[in-house]
Write a protein that holds these residues in place. Structure first.
Motif, PDB file in Angstrom:
ATOM      1  N   LEU A 107     108.466 -10.613 -70.593  1.00 48.38           N
ATOM      2  CA  LEU A 107     107.616  -9.468 -70.942  1.00 48.38           C
ATOM      3  C   LEU A 107     108.319  -8.132 -70.758  1.00 48.38           C
ATOM      4  O   LEU A 107     107.684  -7.073 -70.887  1.00 48.38           O
ATOM      5  CB  LEU A 107     106.332  -9.500 -70.091  1.00 48.38           C
ATOM      6  CG  LEU A 107     105.455 -10.755 -70.306  1.00 48.38           C
ATOM      7  CD1 LEU A 107     104.236 -10.701 -69.414  1.00 48.38           C
ATOM      8  CD2 LEU A 107     105.050 -10.876 -71.772  1.00 48.38           C
ATOM      9  N   GLN A 108     109.630  -8.167 -70.470  1.00 48.76           N
ATOM     10  CA  GLN A 108     110.418  -6.926 -70.368  1.00 48.76           C
ATOM     11  C   GLN A 108     110.864  -6.530 -71.773  1.00 48.76           C
ATOM     12  O   GLN A 108     111.807  -7.080 -72.313  1.00 48.76           O
ATOM     13  CB  GLN A 108     111.630  -7.143 -69.460  1.00 48.76           C
ATOM     14  CG  GLN A 108     111.303  -7.578 -68.047  1.00 48.76           C
ATOM     15  CD  GLN A 108     110.761  -6.436 -67.208  1.00 48.76           C
ATOM     16  OE1 GLN A 108     111.023  -5.259 -67.479  1.00 48.76           O
ATOM     17  NE2 GLN A 108     109.988  -6.762 -66.185  1.00 48.76           N
ATOM     18  N   THR A 109     110.182  -5.587 -72.380  1.00 55.06           N
ATOM     19  CA  THR A 109     110.441  -5.240 -73.788  1.00 55.06           C
ATOM     20  C   THR A 109     111.063  -3.868 -73.972  1.00 55.06           C
ATOM     21  O   THR A 109     111.342  -3.448 -75.091  1.00 55.06           O
ATOM     22  CB  THR A 109     109.127  -5.292 -74.587  1.00 55.06           C
ATOM     23  OG1 THR A 109     108.172  -4.409 -73.984  1.00 55.06           O
ATOM     24  CG2 THR A 109     108.561  -6.710 -74.591  1.00 55.06           C
TER      25      THR A 109
ATOM     26  N   ALA B   4     101.254 -14.991 -73.854  1.00 51.97           N
ATOM     27  CA  ALA B   4     101.322 -14.984 -72.393  1.00 51.97           C
ATOM     28  C   ALA B   4      99.949 -14.763 -71.766  1.00 51.97           C
ATOM     29  O   ALA B   4      99.696 -15.199 -70.644  1.00 51.97           O
ATOM     30  CB  ALA B   4     102.292 -13.907 -71.926  1.00 51.97           C
ATOM     31  N   ALA B   5      99.060 -14.068 -72.505  1.00 49.18           N
ATOM     32  CA  ALA B   5      97.710 -13.856 -71.987  1.00 49.18           C
ATOM     33  C   ALA B   5      96.867 -15.127 -72.059  1.00 49.18           C
ATOM     34  O   ALA B   5      95.919 -15.295 -71.282  1.00 49.18           O
ATOM     35  CB  ALA B   5      97.027 -12.737 -72.768  1.00 49.18           C
TER      36      ALA B   5
ATOM     37  N   ARG C 220     105.364  -8.520 -80.643  1.00 49.58           N
ATOM     38  CA  ARG C 220     104.331  -8.458 -79.594  1.00 49.58           C
ATOM     39  C   ARG C 220     103.463  -9.720 -79.545  1.00 49.58           C
ATOM     40  O   ARG C 220     102.468  -9.747 -78.825  1.00 49.58           O
ATOM     41  CB  ARG C 220     103.421  -7.239 -79.781  1.00 49.58           C
ATOM     42  CG  ARG C 220     104.147  -5.914 -79.770  1.00 49.58           C
ATOM     43  CD  ARG C 220     104.641  -5.574 -78.382  1.00 49.58           C
ATOM     44  NE  ARG C 220     105.280  -4.258 -78.330  1.00 49.58           N
ATOM     45  CZ  ARG C 220     105.728  -3.678 -77.226  1.00 49.58           C
ATOM     46  NH1 ARG C 220     105.598  -4.314 -76.070  1.00 49.58           N
ATOM     47  NH2 ARG C 220     106.301  -2.500 -77.263  1.00 49.58           N
TER      48      ARG C 220
ATOM     49  N   THR D 239     115.750  -7.614 -76.617  1.00 49.49           N
ATOM     50  CA  THR D 239     114.550  -6.953 -77.132  1.00 49.49           C
ATOM     51  C   THR D 239     114.567  -6.884 -78.657  1.00 49.49           C
ATOM     52  O   THR D 239     113.564  -6.542 -79.271  1.00 49.49           O
ATOM     53  CB  THR D 239     114.431  -5.519 -76.566  1.00 49.49           C
ATOM     54  OG1 THR D 239     115.614  -4.770 -76.902  1.00 49.49           O
ATOM     55  CG2 THR D 239     114.277  -5.562 -75.056  1.00 49.49           C
TER      56      THR D 239
ATOM     57  N   SER E 106     114.883 -14.142 -74.026  1.00 51.96           N
ATOM     58  CA  SER E 106     113.984 -13.305 -73.228  1.00 51.96           C
ATOM     59  C   SER E 106     114.691 -12.069 -72.695  1.00 51.96           C
ATOM     60  O   SER E 106     114.051 -11.054 -72.408  1.00 51.96           O
ATOM     61  CB  SER E 106     113.413 -14.113 -72.058  1.00 51.96           C
ATOM     62  OG  SER E 106     114.410 -14.416 -71.104  1.00 51.96           O
TER      63      SER E 106
ATOM     64  N   GLU F  53     103.053 -11.280 -76.025  1.00 53.03           N
ATOM     65  CA  GLU F  53     102.046 -10.756 -75.095  1.00 53.03           C
ATOM     66  C   GLU F  53     100.708 -11.467 -75.287  1.00 53.03           C
ATOM     67  O   GLU F  53      99.996 -11.742 -74.321  1.00 53.03           O
ATOM     68  CB  GLU F  53     101.889  -9.254 -75.299  1.00 53.03           C
ATOM     69  CG  GLU F  53     103.166  -8.470 -74.989  1.00 53.03           C
ATOM     70  CD  GLU F  53     103.020  -6.992 -75.284  1.00 53.03           C
ATOM     71  OE1 GLU F  53     101.885  -6.565 -75.607  1.00 53.03           O
ATOM     72  OE2 GLU F  53     104.030  -6.271 -75.200  1.00 53.03           O
TER      73      GLU F  53
ATOM     74  N   LYS G 284     108.937 -11.376 -79.136  1.00 49.21           N
ATOM     75  CA  LYS G 284     108.917 -10.149 -78.341  1.00 49.21           C
ATOM     76  C   LYS G 284     108.830  -8.920 -79.242  1.00 49.21           C
ATOM     77  O   LYS G 284     108.081  -7.980 -78.959  1.00 49.21           O
ATOM     78  CB  LYS G 284     110.174 -10.067 -77.467  1.00 49.21           C
ATOM     79  CG  LYS G 284     110.216 -11.097 -76.342  1.00 49.21           C
ATOM     80  CD  LYS G 284     111.436 -10.922 -75.458  1.00 49.21           C
ATOM     81  CE  LYS G 284     111.356  -9.640 -74.636  1.00 49.21           C
ATOM     82  NZ  LYS G 284     112.436  -9.553 -73.648  1.00 49.21           N
TER      83      LYS G 284
END
Length: 390
Positions: free
Chosen positions: A373-375, A210-211, A204, A287, A284, A207, A201
């Motif tokens: 994805l809550q960063t 996750a994509a 990055r 951060t 998760s 991200e 996280k």
């Protein structure tokens, strides 16, 4: 998207977790340290016991020597060794200087056991019983009886209603060892899972992953990969333990522990999978690395409380704990070592643990999807649950 297409990303993530850990010097170093620790715990006590030799008992006459020899013959293990002294002062000096464990000297009505600051209770009991035995033989001879006639009807046989498969001390040691292995492995790998998630996280990388990969596949991959690593580490440690037991000729312990080890693996895998999902959620919610202290606290408590129950609780509390999910992974294998447990009990405990594992993993997957994805800031568990229901 069908289930088959979801399996491959999870396997790729699992492979990534495994290869990353196998290149991690910290992980390899901790595994090597555990191996050394296990081998030392098995081999060193056996070597020390082998080098101890018989306790030396100082005597000043033939009567004392005969009692010590009788005690040595009936005591087993290393027995006792007679050390001759010229008189009482010489015997006292041997005891004071540590050259003799104790002295057996003539008394007004039998013998006196002389020690420096204390006398081992087992040694005193052996000498006392040997003194009675030798005295009875001498008294029987004076009365014209044989020792067998004098002892007729005095034999005692031991029968146990619930015999333990191992001696109490050994069983307790192995019980603590199994619980400690689960606790340390689940805690160590759990923290690594949480740290891995928060590192992704912070950088990055999550991200990008996750994509390309469904978030649930990220979770399944981490759980699967770390479960394989943890189980492999357990197998390696077990192999080291077997080598140590064989090398020190302690096969009797191995014969009793081996069947329970199979049950332990089942409880370990189910308990670890349930906890792995929670550790991933702990990562998760955070951060940054500093947040893990608070987000991983529930997982640490879920491990710590059952561990103390499995090791220090009484028999009734351990029986209850052996059916409680997570706690059963530590309590049930230990019970199976220290008492005869009916087959239905571990089977029922596994069924309860399996249901709990499915529910915990499903809940963890939902929380993981909504928090990964809550960063912006650290989330709490209540807030994560609210996100789940929204």
């Amino acid at each position: 998207m069908n289930d088959r297409t979801l399996d491959r990303p999870a396997l790729l993530i699992a492979e990534r977790e495994i290869t990353t850990k196998l290149r991690d010097k910290t992980f390899l170093g901790s595994t090597a340290f555990m191996l050394v620790l296990v081998l030392a715990a098995v081999i060193i006590p056996a070597l020390l016991a082998g080098r101890g030799g018989p306790d030396k008992i100082a005597v000043i006459d033939d009567g004392g020597a005969k009692v010590v020899q009788q005690a040595s013959a009936t005591n087993g293990d290393d027995g006792f060794e007679v050390t001759r002294a010229a008189d009482r002062p010489a015997a006292e000096k041997l005891v004071t200087d540590g050259e003799a464990e104790a002295a057996l000297l003539p008394g007004t009505d039998g013998f006196v056991v002389l020690g420096k600051d204390r006398v081992d209770s087992g040694l005193e009991r052996a000498l006392r019983e040997a003194t009675v035995s030798v005295g009875m033989e001498q008294n029987a001879a004076r009365a014209g009886l044989t020792p067998e006639q004098l002892r007729a009807g005095t034999n005692i046989q031991l029968e146990l209603l619930k015999p333990a498969p191992l001696p109490d001390i050994v069983a307790d040691f192995v019980n603590i060892g199994l619980a400690l292995v689960f606790y340390m492995t689940a805690l160590g790998f759990g923290m690594m899972i949480a740290q891995s998630v928060v590192q992704e996280k912070e950088s990055r990388v999550v991200e990008i992953l996750a994509a390309a990969v469904p978030i649930r596949s990220l979770l399944w991959g981490k759980v699967l990969g770390n479960t394989v690593l943890a189980l492999s580490q357990i197998v390696v440690i077990a192999g080291a333990s077997v080598i140590g037991l064989v090398a020190t000729d302690q096969l009797a312990i191995l014969q009793v522990v081996a069947p329970v080890a199979g049950w332990f693996v089942v409880f370990f895998v189910l308990g670890f999978v349930a906890l792995a999902g929670l550790w991933a959620v702990a990562g998760s919610l955070a951060t940054r690395q500093e947040d893990l202290g608070s987000t991983t606290l529930p997982g640490q408590m879920i491990l710590m409380i059952p561990f103390f129950f499995a090791v220090f609780a009484g028999a009734s509390a351990k029986t209850v704990a052996s059916f409680v999910p997570i706690a059963s992974s530590m309590a049930m294998p230990g019970r199976m070592l220290t008492e005869k447990v009916p087959l239905w009990q571990p089977l029922l405990a596994i069924a309860i643990l399996l249901v709990a594992t499915v529910l915990i993993v499903r809940l963890g997957a939902r929380l993981y999807e909504r928090t990964l994805l809550q960063t912006g800031r650290r989330l709490g568990y209540r807030e994560a649950l609210a996100l789940e229901s929204s």
